[in-house]
Write an enzyme that holds these catalytic residues in place. Structure first.
Site, PDB file in Angstrom:
ATOM      1  N   GLU A   1       7.716   6.647   0.204  1.00  0.00           N
ATOM      2  CA  GLU A   1       6.527   6.599  -0.658  1.00  0.00           C
ATOM      3  C   GLU A   1       6.055   7.954  -1.161  1.00  0.00           C
ATOM      4  O   GLU A   1       4.854   8.176  -1.337  1.00  0.00           O
ATOM      5  CB  GLU A   1       5.373   5.904   0.063  1.00  0.00           C
TER       6      GLU A   1
ATOM      7  N   GLU B   1       9.161  -2.956   1.502  1.00  0.00           N
ATOM      8  CA  GLU B   1       7.990  -3.306   2.319  1.00  0.00           C
ATOM      9  C   GLU B   1       7.141  -4.306   1.549  1.00  0.00           C
ATOM     10  O   GLU B   1       7.096  -4.268   0.311  1.00  0.00           O
ATOM     11  CB  GLU B   1       7.108  -2.081   2.623  1.00  0.00           C
TER      12      GLU B   1
HETATM   13  C1  GAL Z   1       3.242   1.648   3.490  1.00  0.00           C
HETATM   14  C2  GAL Z   1       3.969   2.671   4.358  1.00  0.00           C
HETATM   15  C3  GAL Z   1       4.166   2.187   5.778  1.00  0.00           C
HETATM   16  C4  GAL Z   1       2.906   1.581   6.298  1.00  0.00           C
HETATM   17  C5  GAL Z   1       2.549   0.451   5.398  1.00  0.00           C
HETATM   18  C6  GAL Z   1       1.377  -0.359   5.879  1.00  0.00           C
HETATM   19  O1  GAL Z   1       2.593   2.250   2.455  1.00  0.00           O
HETATM   20  O2  GAL Z   1       5.201   2.974   3.806  1.00  0.00           O
HETATM   21  O3  GAL Z   1       4.566   3.244   6.589  1.00  0.00           O
HETATM   22  O4  GAL Z   1       1.919   2.537   6.312  1.00  0.00           O
HETATM   23  O5  GAL Z   1       2.224   0.965   4.133  1.00  0.00           O
HETATM   24  O6  GAL Z   1       1.274  -1.503   5.101  1.00  0.00           O
END
Ligand code: GAL
Length: 815
Positions: A394, A465
């Site tokens: 990110e 994710e």
């Molecule tokens: C994303 C990040 C993860 C975690 C996640 C929580 O932005 O890559 O490490 O923080 O959010 O939803």
């Protein structure tokens, strides 16, 4: 391989030291520890990361053996978080600036003469805010996970001849085998040869009548220089697949000019082809929809420091309890023990360089490129790894930097695609696969964006994710919340299945994890897992599990609701779903059959086993008990179910019209309707219902679930292993506790505690009393370096004792 000696025992550890301690065999006030080690045992939650931010010294003594004369001696540290300085007998040998990859130092020149005692000192820094740490990824800004300190992966010595095999990289294409063998210390010497042989290892087919150890093929070749390239066409081999991950063992032996064997190395690998394109992901030309979750490598109390079997357990949980086919090792390379197990069971691994959103200065970037190189070289023989993540998770675009990380990965491994995890749409695309954190789902919209709305790139596309912080869920949240959590995961899986251009998705995340205070729920915990920290499942876990084949995950039958009206405002129960991988489920209430649901009775039409909404609790009762016609029964049911869903005040127009019809033409007045609602749905004042769910596969009953208020809560203990084996260090077994009623159903609001006591040759990790959270808890027992037996005594909230017996045996691998 020369000789490999594990040195995980008898380390001295302390944080109160100065330079004068380096090189001395003893250290005042230091404690003796075993590796894997964490610098501080932490509470379950609600603790500051300051607890593990320390400058520590690890000290190990060992004698120079007679057999080492004329040889080279190396030390390898599996991982030390995060900045390590290594000294032998007071001499500084070098440092290592990554907490997630291994490092090796050559000790030879500084060893004391035979018989004398050497002192190996490793200073390990896990403070996050020093000037030096700002140049070490992931540090320099905020991080959403704890970065626990210590030497937390195993340490070993290797004794080798001066000319030795330094590295082997195996690649395959269909049944074509190639390897690159690097030889060190050759100094232009001629006449050396190598012999390679490949035998079947885990899951690999052995031709009928053949000896398992008989080689599939052999290669004999000369050594023209420091690098030897070999290749062969293998016949009769099995491919590495998700269902049958065939592994092979390559043995490479190096001979000198006189034909003497001077080194040998074993390398495990698999034959498999991977490919992404705009239509998805292909393993051996078979299209596979990736269904995975992200894993942090942390555990309660000991952070990163868990040995082999604990690492392997996590892989088993992901495959066999969650039915996944992929895991992303967010946000760093993880234990080889974990990935070895992924190789063995057929679980794809997306691994990536350490980092979280922040890109530092030039030194930081140089280190990051170094980290990519270390990651690729150290992990590239694992067949389960299908992609290298070469962007800091990110982070913003930085073409100069990411050209370097891509180039590093591609030059060291031309066989795997690179990827880079971003939250940016239409960001600069230097990788092979566009991996995007799609947090667009809010519960009310489609589960994922279409690829075209994220990137115009032509290549593969994967969601790395989803969910996570969009809907944190504690196992002790109310039922409506826990159900919504499950539904959101199902919504994303549904969209990913429906959209052909998405190769698959890795959700956030497998397990709850401790984090920095800038994130989490105020107790330094992100409740983003489909399992809690002890790897106890939340109901969302069953959404994943129910996608799995019964041959992999067993027969799954779960219901998102405990069917208690008192759990909901106004007694109006929210939606409840059946999660199953069966063909059908028969539901009855209070012994009366209500409805049989087929697996196709779901609005999640792209999932093999979508959640099934329980949309009837009346069945034929209005016909059988109240004497209504079939048609009227259907009309009344429609109306009362709508009243339950929307409330009388907010009934949509069409239901108001239905009500008017029923009143005017069927002469069923409001009082009668209210009475029906009260008896069959509201039930406020009535006896709680007993629900029964029976699942069927191939026409046969496979599972039964009875859901009704229980009278007694008892402790259920699930233990992974009762035989602990010390192979190269201590072993740990996890125990998972749940509070269940007499029907085996979880009591999610049970919060009592159990106390724990170990006897014999085992000890406890963590506190001697644990409370239940969401009806769930757990603990860990650990071997103590002695063979024998041990007992964990668990005393429950009624003072009742239960014990679990353990056997401990010792291998001979640790010095
Ligand atoms: C994303 C990040 C993860 C975690 C996640 C929580 O932005 O890559 O490490 O923080 O959010 O939803």
């Amino acid at each position: 391989m020369g000789e490999k000696i594990f040195v995980n025992d008898g380390w001295l550890f302390g944080c109160d030291f100065d330079d004068g301690f380096i090189g001395k065999a003893s250290a005042e006030k230091f404690e003796e520890v075993r590796i894997p080690h964490t610098v501080t045992v932490t509470p379950f939650n609600a603790f500051s990361p300051k607890l593990y931010q320390k400058l520590s010294l690890y000290k190990k003594t060992f004698a120079t053996e007679k057999s080492w004369s004329g040889k080279k001696v190396f030390v390898t540290v599996g991982a030390a978080a995060h900045f390590s300085k290594v000294y032998l007998n007071g001499k500084f040998l070098g440092d290592h600036r990554c907490g997630y990859t291994s490092f090796t130092f050559d000790l030879t020149e500084n060893l004391l003469p035979e018989g004398q005692t050497n002192v190996l000192d490793i200073v390990v820094d896990s403070r996050e805010d020093t000037d030096e740490m700002k140049d070490i990824p992931p540090f320099g800004n905020r991080i959403d996970y704890m970065t626990y300190g210590g030497i937390y992966r195993e340490v070993f010595l290797e004794i080798k001849n001066p000319i030795y095999i330094e590295d082997i990289f195996v690649t395959t294409k269909k049944n074509q085998f190639s390897s690159t063998v690097k030889i060190a210390g050759l100094d232009g010497k001629k006449g050396f040869t190598i012999k390679q042989s490949v035998v079947p290892s885990v899951n690999a087919p052995v031709p009928v009548g053949a000896n398992k150890n008989a080689p599939c093929f052999e290669i004999n070749t000369g050594v023209p220089g420091n690098t030897v390239l070999t290749s062969a066409l293998a016949s009769g081999i099995g491919m590495w697949t998700l269902e049958n991950p065939a592994l092979y063992l390559l043995t490479t032996v190096l001979f000198d000019e006189n034909g003497n064997e001077i080194d040998w190395v074993e390398t495990r690998f698999g034959f498999r082809d991977i490919r992404f394109d705009s239509t998805g992901f292909y393993l051996n030309d078979k299209k596979i929809k990736i269904r995975g979750l992200n894993r942090h490598q942390s555990y309660p109390y000991v952070g990163y420091a868990m040995p082999k079997n604990m690492q392997r357990d996590d892989a088993d949980i992901l495959k066999y309890e969650l039915g996944l086919n992929e895991v992303r090792t967010s946000h760093y390379p993880q234990s080889h023990h974990f990935i070895d197990r992924c190789d063995e069971i057929g679980l794809l691994v997306f691994t990536e360089l350490p980092g979280w959103q922040h890109i530092g200065g030039e030194k930081w970037k140089d280190q990051s490129v170094e980290n990519v190189k270390e990651m690729v070289v150290q992990y590239r023989n694992h067949p389960s790894i299908f992609m290298w993540g070469v962007r800091i998770n990110e982070s913003l675009d930085d073409d100069g930097f990411y050209r370097r990380t891509n180039e590093a990965a591609r030059s060291l491994d031309p066989t795997r695609p690179t990827a880079g995890v971003r939250y940016l749409k239409h960001s600069s695309f230097l990788e092979d696969v566009y991996t995007f954190n799609d947090f667009s789902h809010t519960g009310k919209n489609p589960g994922a964006l279409h690829k075209k709305d994220v990137t115009k790139s032509k290549g593969g596309y994967m969601i790395s994710e989803y969910n996570g912080h969009m809907y944190p869920t504690k196992s002790f949240d109310d039922e409506a919340h826990r159900t919504e959590h499950a539904v959101r995961h199902a919504n994303v899986l549904e969209a990913v299945s429906a959209y052909d251009e998405i190769a698959g998705a890795s959700g956030w995340c497998a397990f709850d994890y401790n984090t920095h205070g800038d994130f989490g729920s105020g107790d330094y915990m992100c409740y983003h897992g489909v399992m809690d920290q002890f790897r106890n499942p939340k109901i969302a876990a069953q959404v994943y599990r129910s996608q799995g084949e019964p041959s992999v995950v067993g027969d799954v039958l779960a219901v998102t609701s405990a069917m208690n009206i008192g759990e909901y405002p106004g007694g109006e129960k929210g939606p409840a779903y059946i999660l199953t991988n069966a063909d059908s489920v028969r539901v009855s209430v209070d012994g009366i059959f209500i409805k049989e649901y087929k697996s196709s009775d779901t609005t999640f039409t792209h999932l093999k086993h979508g959640p099934i909404l329980i949309d009837d609790c009346i069945g034929n009762r209005l016909i059988d008990e109240e004497g209504y016609s079939k048609k009227d029964s259907e009309r009344i049911k429609k109306l009362v179910f709508a009243a339950q869903k929307y409330g009388l005040e907010n009934l949509p127009f069409k239901y108001k019209m239905l009500g008017a019809f029923i009143y005017l033409f069927r002469k069923i007045n409001m009082d009668k309707m209210v009475a029906i609602y009260g008896k069959y749905i509201g039930n406020w004042g009535g006896t709680a219902n007993a629900w029964k769910f029976e699942s069927f596969r191939d026409g046969k009953p496979v599972k039964t679930l009875v859901v009704c208020p229980g009278g007694n809560v008892s402790l259920r203990v699930d233990v992974s292993r009762t035989e602990l084996f010390e192979e190269t260090t201590y072993d740990v077994s996890p125990l998972r506790f749940s509070a269940v009623d007499e029907n085996g159903n979880l009591q999610p609001y049970f919060q009592e505690a159990v106390s724990l006591r170990c006897e014999g040759d085992i000890e406890l990790i963590g506190p001697s009393a644990v409370s239940f959270k969401g009806g769930l808890s757990g603990c860990y027992v650990k071997s103590k370096g002695k063979s024998g037996s041990g007992k964990l005594v668990i005393t429950d909230w009624n003072g009742k004792e239960m014990s679990v017996e353990f056997k401990v045996s010792l291998g001979c691998g640790n010095a």
